[in-house]
Design an enzyme around this catalytic site. Structure first.
Site, PDB file in Angstrom:
ATOM      1  N   GLY A   1       0.806  -1.213   0.000  1.00 52.76           N
ATOM      2  CA  GLY A   1       0.000   0.000   0.000  1.00 52.76           C
ATOM      3  C   GLY A   1       0.843   1.269   0.000  1.00 52.76           C
ATOM      4  O   GLY A   1       0.510   2.248  -0.677  1.00 52.76           O
ATOM      5  N   THR A   2       1.942   1.245   0.727  1.00 52.93           N
ATOM      6  CA  THR A   2       2.798   2.434   0.813  1.00 52.93           C
ATOM      7  C   THR A   2       3.346   2.800  -0.562  1.00 52.93           C
ATOM      8  O   THR A   2       3.260   3.954  -1.000  1.00 52.93           O
ATOM      9  CB  THR A   2       3.953   2.172   1.802  1.00 52.93           C
TER      10      THR A   2
ATOM     11  N   ASN B   1      -7.894   3.880   8.666  1.00 51.94           N
ATOM     12  CA  ASN B   1      -7.243   2.759   9.349  1.00 51.94           C
ATOM     13  C   ASN B   1      -7.279   2.859  10.869  1.00 51.94           C
ATOM     14  O   ASN B   1      -7.076   1.867  11.552  1.00 51.94           O
ATOM     15  CB  ASN B   1      -5.789   2.621   8.884  1.00 51.94           C
TER      16      ASN B   1
ATOM     17  N   GLN C   1      -7.736  -0.349   3.423  1.00 53.86           N
ATOM     18  CA  GLN C   1      -8.523  -0.947   4.518  1.00 53.86           C
ATOM     19  C   GLN C   1      -9.928  -1.351   4.075  1.00 53.86           C
ATOM     20  O   GLN C   1     -10.686  -1.906   4.873  1.00 53.86           O
ATOM     21  CB  GLN C   1      -8.627   0.022   5.708  1.00 53.86           C
TER      22      GLN C   1
ATOM     23  N   SER D   1      -3.482  -3.389  -0.822  1.00 50.86           N
ATOM     24  CA  SER D   1      -2.404  -4.088  -0.135  1.00 50.86           C
ATOM     25  C   SER D   1      -2.867  -5.499   0.204  1.00 50.86           C
ATOM     26  O   SER D   1      -4.018  -5.703   0.584  1.00 50.86           O
ATOM     27  CB  SER D   1      -2.037  -3.323   1.142  1.00 50.86           C
TER      28      SER D   1
ATOM     29  N   HIS E   1      -1.530  -7.750   2.592  1.00 55.77           N
ATOM     30  CA  HIS E   1      -1.453  -8.316   3.940  1.00 55.77           C
ATOM     31  C   HIS E   1      -2.602  -7.909   4.853  1.00 55.77           C
ATOM     32  O   HIS E   1      -2.705  -8.384   5.978  1.00 55.77           O
ATOM     33  CB  HIS E   1      -0.093  -8.028   4.596  1.00 55.77           C
TER      34      HIS E   1
ATOM     35  N   THR F   1      12.571  -7.379 -10.551  1.00 59.08           N
ATOM     36  CA  THR F   1      12.059  -8.737 -10.785  1.00 59.08           C
ATOM     37  C   THR F   1      10.810  -8.945  -9.932  1.00 59.08           C
ATOM     38  O   THR F   1      10.812  -8.646  -8.736  1.00 59.08           O
ATOM     39  CB  THR F   1      13.137  -9.775 -10.435  1.00 59.08           C
TER      40      THR F   1
ATOM     41  N   CYS G   1       1.006   2.067  12.423  1.00 60.77           N
ATOM     42  CA  CYS G   1       2.085   2.761  11.734  1.00 60.77           C
ATOM     43  C   CYS G   1       2.610   3.935  12.542  1.00 60.77           C
ATOM     44  O   CYS G   1       3.749   4.327  12.405  1.00 60.77           O
ATOM     45  CB  CYS G   1       1.607   3.264  10.393  1.00 60.77           C
TER      46      CYS G   1
HETATM   47  C1  LIG Z   1      -5.047   3.086   4.890  1.00 61.18           C
HETATM   48  C2  LIG Z   1      -3.694   2.521   4.665  1.00 61.18           C
HETATM   49  N1  LIG Z   1      -2.978   2.890   3.603  1.00 61.18           N
HETATM   50  C3  LIG Z   1      -1.769   2.391   3.348  1.00 61.18           C
HETATM   51  C4  LIG Z   1      -1.183   1.468   4.195  1.00 61.18           C
HETATM   52  C5  LIG Z   1       0.178   0.937   3.884  1.00 61.18           C
HETATM   53  O1  LIG Z   1       0.095  -0.376   3.377  1.00 61.18           O
HETATM   54  P1  LIG Z   1       1.367  -1.351   3.417  1.00 61.18           P
HETATM   55  O2  LIG Z   1       1.528  -1.791   4.832  1.00 61.18           O
HETATM   56  O3  LIG Z   1       1.002  -2.469   2.486  1.00 61.18           O
HETATM   57  O4  LIG Z   1       2.531  -0.560   2.919  1.00 61.18           O
HETATM   58  C6  LIG Z   1      -1.876   1.064   5.342  1.00 61.18           C
HETATM   59  C7  LIG Z   1      -1.253   0.136   6.313  1.00 61.18           C
HETATM   60  O5  LIG Z   1      -1.516   0.177   7.502  1.00 61.18           O
HETATM   61  C8  LIG Z   1      -3.168   1.592   5.582  1.00 61.18           C
HETATM   62  O6  LIG Z   1      -3.883   1.226   6.654  1.00 61.18           O
END
Ligand SMILES: Cc1ncc(COP(=O)(O)O)c(C=O)c1O
Length: 387
Positions: free
Chosen positions: A72-73, A152, A182, A202, A204, A240, A327
């Site tokens: 996600g990041t 989140n 989310q 994302s 996970h 890759t 986070c």
């Molecule tokens: C709303 C939101 N965006 C982005 C992310 C980042 O995702 P990733 O952990 O896959 O980098 C998160 C992770 O907590 C999230 O809750």
């Protein structure tokens, strides 16, 4: 393991056993580099294609609209910079909200000094933006709006449909980027029908592996990469491919979407039981998540405690939760999201995020409330005695 109660599913989730098995099989048997011209490469490319199609189908999109990233990041970074960099003439004004994940917020803040004017939409006590404020802020120079779908920390769901309608009235060319990390896999989201141009996902968060994600990208957008190299992922994300990760993500999507409504209903019931049980058995608390938030997230503030202290007491009973968001919880700062919602320090200090999965059970929820009933009176600050 067996008696663990994992209520921190917004920070991450336990991968499905089928995901782990499939990744293990792929790692053992399909280890070729997808760029290689021989059969080992072609076999890996074929597996990636299947996963891409699964993700595209889950969004009612085309497979060429899905780009794999490391999560996600990266998807958020790529959406924002990858759109703005090659489109300098589309405007120098960008809009986001005060309740974004740091992977959007920090990118916007970094652009503020670099020729962009940034506007941050405020939220109300429910964590929701105001459409009137959006109308005031958006103009003919607005290139991009980034907005989180499901928050989140508290689970508030933003009115994306309304936002798109308003922006189409004021500036049809403004590109909409939605951070759906989310929400994806927990509710149906069809970006094309909604008028979303870029959407971050994302793996996970939906019982898939960590370190893999994707971005939905409207094909008419001109985009440029933020990571350069061998030109994989349609020249937009070199490196890759993480073949086991991509396949595990595809498997998690397949399983999650096959059960999406059931899972949602089960989690909704769990949250209802949890809230009712807190109301019956605990005093001096405030439910911060709005009533119509995602069922997967419940933020509750307990008066007279430090959230971290409660977190560790719960941990001693093998119950795992979060303070604010995972986070930012390692940084010793008050939650920006809760402050934006007008939550006072008295409550922010004691705010705990419980986040659910369909793997949780009613019994676990009852045990968690029993644990709270046991712990809270022991750790609550006693009122000072006066003569
Ligand atoms: C709303 C939101 N965006 C982005 C992310 C980042 O995702 P990733 O952990 O896959 O980098 C998160 C992770 O907590 C999230 O809750």
């Amino acid at each position: 393991m067996k008696n663990e109660i994992f209520l921190d599913n917004s920070s991450t989730t336990k991968p499905y056993d089928d995901v782990i098995d499939f990744m293990s099989q792929i790692s053992k048997e399909v280890y070729g580099n997808p760029s290689s011209l021989h059969t080992k490469g072609i076999a890996a490319e074929r597996e990636i294609k299947k996963a891409r199609q699964l993700i595209a189908d889950s969004l009612r999109a085309q497979s060429n609209e899905i780009i794999f990233t490391s999560g996600g990041t990266e998807s958020n970074n790529l959406a924002i910079r990858g759109y703005l960099n090659p489109n300098p003439r589309k405007g120098k004004h960008i809009i986001t909200t005060t309740v974004e994940h740091p992977s959007v917020m920090e990118v916007y803040q970094s652009l503020a000094g670099k020729g962009y004017t940034v506007d941050y939409l405020n939220v109300d006590n429910d964590g929701i933006i105001s459409i009137d404020e959006l109308k005031e802020k958006i103009n003919e120079n607005t290139a991009l709006i980034s907005i989180i779908l499901v928050n989140n920390e508290v689970g508030s769901i933003q009115p994306i449909e309304q936002l798109v309608r308003i922006k189409n009235q004021i500036n049809k060319n403004t590109v909409i980027h939605v951070d759906a990390v989310q929400g994806y896999g927990k509710m149906e989201i069809h970006p094309k029908a909604l008028g979303i141009d870029l959407m971050s996902l994302s793996s996970h968060k939906i019982h898939g592996p960590k370190g893999i994600g994707a971005i939905f990208m409207n094909q008419s957008l001109k985009m440029s990469p933020i990571i350069y190299g061998g030109g994989q992922e349609s020249m937009l994300r070199s490196g890759t491919e993480n073949v086991p990760g991509i396949c595990g993500f595809g498997k998690a999507v397949e399983i999650s979407f096959a059960n999406i409504n059931n899972n949602h209903e089960n989690v909704r019931k769990l949250k209802e039981i949890f809230v009712n049980s807190i109301m019956e058995n605990i005093e001096k608390f405030k439910i911060i998540s709005p009533i119509n938030a995602s069922p997967y997230i419940l933020n509750v503030a307990f008066e007279g405690i430090k959230a971290e202290v409660l977190l560790h007491h719960l941990e001693e009973k093998s119950i795992f939760v979060s303070t604010g968001s995972a986070c930012s919880s390692r940084k010793n700062i008050h939650s920006r999201v809760l402050r934006s919602m007008g939550v006072t320090s008295k409550y922010i200090e004691g705010a705990i995020r419980f986040s659910f999965s369909h793997f949780n059970t009613e019994e676990q929820i009852i045990k968690t409330v029993e644990a709270l009933v046991d712990i809270l009176p022991r750790i609550r600050k006693k009122p000072k005695l006066t003569n």
